[in-house]
Design an enzyme around this catalytic site. Structure first.
Site, PDB file in Angstrom:
ATOM      1  CG  HIS A   1      39.460   9.451  -0.539  1.00 47.65           C
ATOM      2  ND1 HIS A   1      39.051   8.143  -0.550  1.00 47.65           N
ATOM      3  CD2 HIS A   1      39.419   9.848   0.754  1.00 47.65           C
ATOM      4  CE1 HIS A   1      38.767   7.761   0.688  1.00 47.65           C
ATOM      5  NE2 HIS A   1      38.986   8.778   1.495  1.00 47.65           N
TER       6      HIS A   1
HETATM    7  C1  UD1 Z   1      37.834  12.775   4.811  1.00 43.54           C
HETATM    8  C2  UD1 Z   1      38.339  11.890   5.939  1.00 43.54           C
HETATM    9  C3  UD1 Z   1      38.570  10.473   5.429  1.00 43.54           C
HETATM   10  C4  UD1 Z   1      37.349   9.941   4.693  1.00 43.54           C
HETATM   11  C5  UD1 Z   1      36.977  10.928   3.583  1.00 43.54           C
HETATM   12  C6  UD1 Z   1      35.760  10.467   2.822  1.00 43.54           C
HETATM   13  C7  UD1 Z   1      39.713  13.119   7.584  1.00 43.54           C
HETATM   14  C8  UD1 Z   1      41.070  13.328   8.111  1.00 43.54           C
HETATM   15  N1  UD1 Z   1      39.616  12.356   6.489  1.00 43.54           N
HETATM   16  O1  UD1 Z   1      38.902  12.916   3.869  1.00 43.54           O
HETATM   17  O2  UD1 Z   1      38.839   9.620   6.513  1.00 43.54           O
HETATM   18  O3  UD1 Z   1      37.654   8.677   4.104  1.00 43.54           O
HETATM   19  O4  UD1 Z   1      36.704  12.191   4.204  1.00 43.54           O
HETATM   20  O5  UD1 Z   1      35.570  11.264   1.686  1.00 43.54           O
HETATM   21  O6  UD1 Z   1      38.759  13.590   8.170  1.00 43.54           O
HETATM   22  N2  UD1 Z   1      36.435  19.118  -0.546  1.00 43.54           N
HETATM   23  C9  UD1 Z   1      35.545  19.691  -1.440  1.00 43.54           C
HETATM   24  N3  UD1 Z   1      34.220  19.523  -1.224  1.00 43.54           N
HETATM   25  C10 UD1 Z   1      33.743  18.798  -0.177  1.00 43.54           C
HETATM   26  C11 UD1 Z   1      34.670  18.220   0.726  1.00 43.54           C
HETATM   27  C12 UD1 Z   1      36.009  18.375   0.509  1.00 43.54           C
HETATM   28  O7  UD1 Z   1      35.916  20.339  -2.402  1.00 43.54           O
HETATM   29  O8  UD1 Z   1      32.516  18.676  -0.060  1.00 43.54           O
HETATM   30  C13 UD1 Z   1      37.878  19.276  -0.812  1.00 43.54           C
HETATM   31  C14 UD1 Z   1      38.518  20.378  -0.047  1.00 43.54           C
HETATM   32  O9  UD1 Z   1      39.387  21.044  -0.889  1.00 43.54           O
HETATM   33  C15 UD1 Z   1      39.308  19.668   1.036  1.00 43.54           C
HETATM   34  C16 UD1 Z   1      39.638  18.332   0.397  1.00 43.54           C
HETATM   35  O10 UD1 Z   1      38.537  18.070  -0.467  1.00 43.54           O
HETATM   36  O11 UD1 Z   1      40.447  20.358   1.397  1.00 43.54           O
HETATM   37  C17 UD1 Z   1      39.723  17.215   1.386  1.00 43.54           C
HETATM   38  O12 UD1 Z   1      38.571  17.176   2.228  1.00 43.54           O
HETATM   39  P1  UD1 Z   1      38.662  16.733   3.770  1.00 43.54           P
HETATM   40  O13 UD1 Z   1      37.303  16.625   4.331  1.00 43.54           O
HETATM   41  O14 UD1 Z   1      39.626  17.559   4.486  1.00 43.54           O
HETATM   42  O15 UD1 Z   1      39.278  15.306   3.713  1.00 43.54           O
HETATM   43  P2  UD1 Z   1      38.908  14.075   2.799  1.00 43.54           P
HETATM   44  O16 UD1 Z   1      40.060  13.858   1.885  1.00 43.54           O
HETATM   45  O17 UD1 Z   1      37.557  14.195   2.189  1.00 43.54           O
END
Ligand code: UD1
Length: 348
Positions: free
Chosen positions: A198
């Site tokens: 991820h």
């Molecule tokens: C975040 C953390 C990372 C951690 C990871 C665990 C940061 C910079 N990164 O990364 O350190 O290892 O969480 O999972 O904070 N999304 C959904 N549903 C959700 C959450 C996210 O669809 O419930 C999608 C969204 O499109 C979003 C993308 O996933 O843009 C990424 O989510 P985000 O929380 O920004 O970062 P992670 O990649 O999850």
């Protein structure tokens, strides 16, 4: 103060330890992770009380997401008037809460402080360095983390507590040891590799992501891949086919399902910090798809190998030959109680 999946896992033992010490403890959830299987399932599985406040921030670019959180957290902290704000790990939620707290002079404690990848391309590296330097109390999980904090002049604000992930991982392993938790959607196989991918550096370029998927498909065993929303979204954007003969894609798993599946896996391939360490704690050989790790002990003890070239995944996996060890660089449990006691007794 939590917001993302790995923080809910760490919150579980802390919550219990706070209760045991009669510390009044309120949970604020930024809403960085909002899907039921990225958030709610962890509260249910790990018996964490529902958040006292949910800010519903959701997704966005780093600046927009972090900025929205800071604004909402500031007013939440003003209303709640806590004696201390506890932040976890290295996500955007961590940094936002740290900045919101110190700007209004609220004592700040950082759990899982002192980890360093030295990779300045990782958003998490900036989040953790900035949070450590803002914090009044840095709670280090390992000797190596404590040593990093000392090297950065933070010794007087640091304490070694052990790793709370050990508490929750070992507890959960005990809960699921008598049989695999039924995992929705997984057709099952007695021989499989568990994989998760991820990190932005692995998902956000077409070439990189497609070579990782190709590498996983060529491991010569069924690969069960619980897919983070970022992975699914990026594969769709780049028209990368995830429907391959040797890969079984499933929705993100609950913590119980993940630990159960990890315990039965032949090996693990991941870019997650948490899963690398869980692999070590459960003594499952692991390959980490990155060029460095914050959890170097897993590599030094022979249970984790780094592989930054996806075409070499199969070769590296076959080279892994870990020897049994009783080493416990992450402690043997009880870290959450240490952390809660340290917070209670700290002279902020
Ligand atoms: C975040 C953390 C990372 C951690 C990871 C665990 C940061 C910079 N990164 O990364 O350190 O290892 O969480 O999972 O904070 N999304 C959904 N549903 C959700 C959450 C996210 O669809 O419930 C999608 C969204 O499109 C979003 C993308 O996933 O843009 C990424 O989510 P985000 O929380 O920004 O970062 P992670 O990649 O999850």
């Amino acid at each position: 103060m939590v917001g993302a999946r790995p923080q809910f896992v760490k919150l579980a033992p802390i919550c219990r330890a706070m209760g045991g010490l009669n510390i009044q403890h309120q949970i604020v959830h930024t809403g960085q992770h909002y899907d039921a299987n990225m958030s709610d399932s962890f509260f249910v599985d790990l018996q964490i009380p529902a958040p006292d406040l949910h800010l519903g921030v959701g997704s966005g670019s780093h600046g927009a997401q972090t900025g929205r959180m800071i604004e909402l957290l500031e007013s939440a902290f003003v209303d709640l008037k806590p004696d201390c704000i506890l932040v976890y790990g290295d996500t955007n939620s961590t940094l936002a809460a740290a900045l919101a707290a110190v700007k209004i002079h609220l004592p700040l404690a950082h759990l899982e402080a002192g980890l360093r990848s030295r990779n300045r391309r990782m958003p998490e590296e900036h989040n953790r360095v900035l949070t450590d330097h803002a914090a009044d109390l840095c709670l280090a999980p390992t000797e190596a983390a404590l040593s990093n904090l000392r090297d950065e002049g933070l010794a007087s604000r640091s304490a070694l507590t052990g790793d709370v992930m050990t508490d929750v991982c070992l507890d959960t392993a005990e809960r699921v040891k008598d049989g695999r938790v039924s995992t929705k959607g997984i057709t099952g196989s007695s021989e499989y590799i568990l994989a998760t991918i991820h990190r932005a550096d692995n998902t956000d370029s077409r070439e990189r992501l497609s070579s990782i998927i190709e590498g996983l498909d060529g491991l010569g065993s069924l690969v069960i891949l619980p897919a983070h929303p970022r992975l699914v979204a990026k594969a769709r954007e780049f028209s990368i086919d995830l429907d391959l003969p040797n890969i079984e894609i499933v929705d993100p798993l609950s913590y119980l399902e993940l630990i159960s599946l990890a315990m039965g896996a032949r090996s693990i391939v991941t870019d997650s910090g948490g899963l690398q360490k869980e692999a070590f704690l459960l003594r499952v050989p692991c390959v980490t798809v990155r060029s460095e790790t914050e959890w170097q002990e897993t590599v030094d003890l022979g249970w984790n190998m780094l592989c930054n070239d996806p075409s070499q995944l199969s070769v590296i996996l076959n080279e892994l030959c870990p020897q049994p060890t009783s080493a416990a660089p992450y402690g043997r449990g009880g870290a959450a109680l240490n952390a809660a006691k340290t917070i209670l007794e700290w002279n902020f």
